[in-house]
Enzyme design. Structure first.
Site, PDB file in Angstrom:
ATOM      1  N   PRO A   9       0.702  -1.271  -0.016  1.00 28.65           N
ATOM      2  CG  PRO A   9      -0.339  -1.105   2.233  1.00 28.65           C
ATOM      3  CD  PRO A   9       0.400  -2.052   1.121  1.00 28.65           C
ATOM      4  CG  ASN A  10      -0.240   4.239   1.118  1.00 31.97           C
ATOM      5  OD1 ASN A  10      -1.289   4.839   0.874  1.00 31.97           O
ATOM      6  ND2 ASN A  10      -0.432   3.571   2.500  1.00 31.97           N
ATOM      7  NE  ARG A  17       3.692   6.436   1.715  1.00 34.29           N
ATOM      8  CZ  ARG A  17       4.077   5.267   2.155  1.00 34.29           C
ATOM      9  NH1 ARG A  17       4.580   4.468   1.426  1.00 34.29           N
ATOM     10  NH2 ARG A  17       3.520   4.979   3.164  1.00 34.29           N
ATOM     11  CE1 TYR A  22       8.882   5.328   3.317  1.00 36.43           C
ATOM     12  CE2 TYR A  22       6.950   7.014   3.134  1.00 36.43           C
ATOM     13  CZ  TYR A  22       7.526   5.823   3.833  1.00 36.43           C
ATOM     14  OH  TYR A  22       7.102   5.156   4.896  1.00 36.43           O
ATOM     15  CG  ASN A  74       8.208  -1.928   0.993  1.00 32.99           C
ATOM     16  OD1 ASN A  74       7.609  -2.126   2.102  1.00 32.99           O
ATOM     17  ND2 ASN A  74       8.959  -0.666   0.544  1.00 32.99           N
ATOM     18  CB  ALA A  77       1.258   0.412   7.087  1.00 30.07           C
ATOM     19  CD  GLU A  98      10.563  -7.223   6.893  1.00 27.01           C
ATOM     20  OE1 GLU A  98      10.896  -8.216   7.253  1.00 27.01           O
ATOM     21  OE2 GLU A  98      10.358  -5.987   7.351  1.00 27.01           O
ATOM     22  CG  HIS A 100      11.018  -2.083   5.003  1.00 29.25           C
ATOM     23  ND1 HIS A 100       9.725  -2.128   5.030  1.00 29.25           N
ATOM     24  CD2 HIS A 100      11.479  -3.093   5.697  1.00 29.25           C
ATOM     25  CE1 HIS A 100       9.032  -3.021   5.653  1.00 29.25           C
ATOM     26  NE2 HIS A 100      10.145  -3.801   6.222  1.00 29.25           N
ATOM     27  NE  ARG A 107       9.905   6.424   9.020  1.00 31.50           N
ATOM     28  CZ  ARG A 107       9.009   6.421   7.971  1.00 31.50           C
ATOM     29  NH1 ARG A 107       9.112   5.363   6.972  1.00 31.50           N
ATOM     30  NH2 ARG A 107       7.911   7.214   8.046  1.00 31.50           N
ATOM     31  NE  ARG A 111       6.422   4.744  10.076  1.00 30.65           N
ATOM     32  CZ  ARG A 111       5.306   5.080   9.172  1.00 30.65           C
ATOM     33  NH1 ARG A 111       5.277   3.928   8.445  1.00 30.65           N
ATOM     34  NH2 ARG A 111       4.874   6.045   9.218  1.00 30.65           N
TER      35      ARG A 111
HETATM   36  C1  DQA Z   1       8.020   1.275   4.155  1.00 31.61           C
HETATM   37  C2  DQA Z   1       8.013   1.515   5.741  1.00 31.61           C
HETATM   38  C3  DQA Z   1       6.687   1.190   6.555  1.00 31.61           C
HETATM   39  O1  DQA Z   1       6.490   1.528   7.519  1.00 31.61           O
HETATM   40  C4  DQA Z   1       5.624   2.302   5.624  1.00 31.61           C
HETATM   41  O2  DQA Z   1       4.300   2.053   6.123  1.00 31.61           O
HETATM   42  C5  DQA Z   1       5.568   2.096   4.051  1.00 31.61           C
HETATM   43  C6  DQA Z   1       6.890   1.980   3.333  1.00 31.61           C
HETATM   44  C7  DQA Z   1       9.503   1.542   3.612  1.00 31.61           C
HETATM   45  O3  DQA Z   1       9.587   1.182   2.573  1.00 31.61           O
HETATM   46  O4  DQA Z   1      10.172   2.152   4.137  1.00 31.61           O
HETATM   47  O5  DQA Z   1       4.611   2.131   3.509  1.00 31.61           O
HETATM   48  O6  DQA Z   1       7.716  -0.235   4.058  1.00 31.61           O
END
Ligand code: DQA
Length: 146
Positions: A9-10, A17, A22, A74, A77, A98, A100, A107, A111
């Site tokens: 998501p996102n 964003r 990011y 990835n 959240a 995994e 990020h 953070r 998280r």
């Molecule tokens: C993320 C870190 C997560 O906490 C966050 O919700 C994201 C992006 C990262 O790539 O740093 O959506 O996974």
């Protein structure tokens, strides 16, 4: 060798964003970089992104049924609370890495915990796009050893 690169998501809003976390580059920019790395290594990559938990789970299952060698994930959240994604990873006998963009360990408190950490083969975090590059390199080297 065929690797699925799955974003949650996102992450479709990369570039817009919260650029302080990011960066200003887009998801298309990320996918282009990874495609170059894959072509240079002589492997195949498939990209997918969804804002929906169940769709991410379906993709993980699909990666197994379609005989992908591994997945770079990835989960956004969902990393921090999705036991359903955790169980999906544990359900498939292919390696999931995994990744990020940001350094989740430094953070907000929520998280800092990953519910998928226990079921992935490796974790790369905090190096922006390079986190994905490291994950891809990891799976390529792992594949070469087999
Ligand atoms: C993320 C870190 C997560 O906490 C966050 O919700 C994201 C992006 C990262 O790539 O740093 O959506 O996974």
């Amino acid at each position: 060798m065929k690797i699925l690169i799955l974003n949650g998501p996102n992450l479709n809003l990369l570039g817009i964003r919260e650029p302080e976390f990011y960066g200003y580059q887009t998801l298309a920019d990320l996918e282009q970089l990874l495609m170059i790395q894959a072509v240079n290594a002589g492997i195949e990559v498939v990209f997918a992104q969804s804002n929906h938990e169940g769709v991410l789970i379906d993709w993980l299952h699909q990666a197994f049924f379609e005989q992908f060698s591994g997945v770079i994930l990835n989960p956004g959240a969902y990393t921090h609370y999705s036991y359903a994604i955790r169980d999906a990873i544990a359900s498939i006998p292919i390696p999931v890495v995994e990744v990020h963009l940001s350094d989740i360990a430094s953070r907000e408190a929520f998280r800092q915990h990953s519910v998928i950490a226990e079921v992935v083969v490796a974790r790369f975090s905090g190096n922006q796009f390079q986190s994905y590059g490291e994950a891809l390199q990891f799976l390529i080297e792992r594949g070469n050893e087999e």
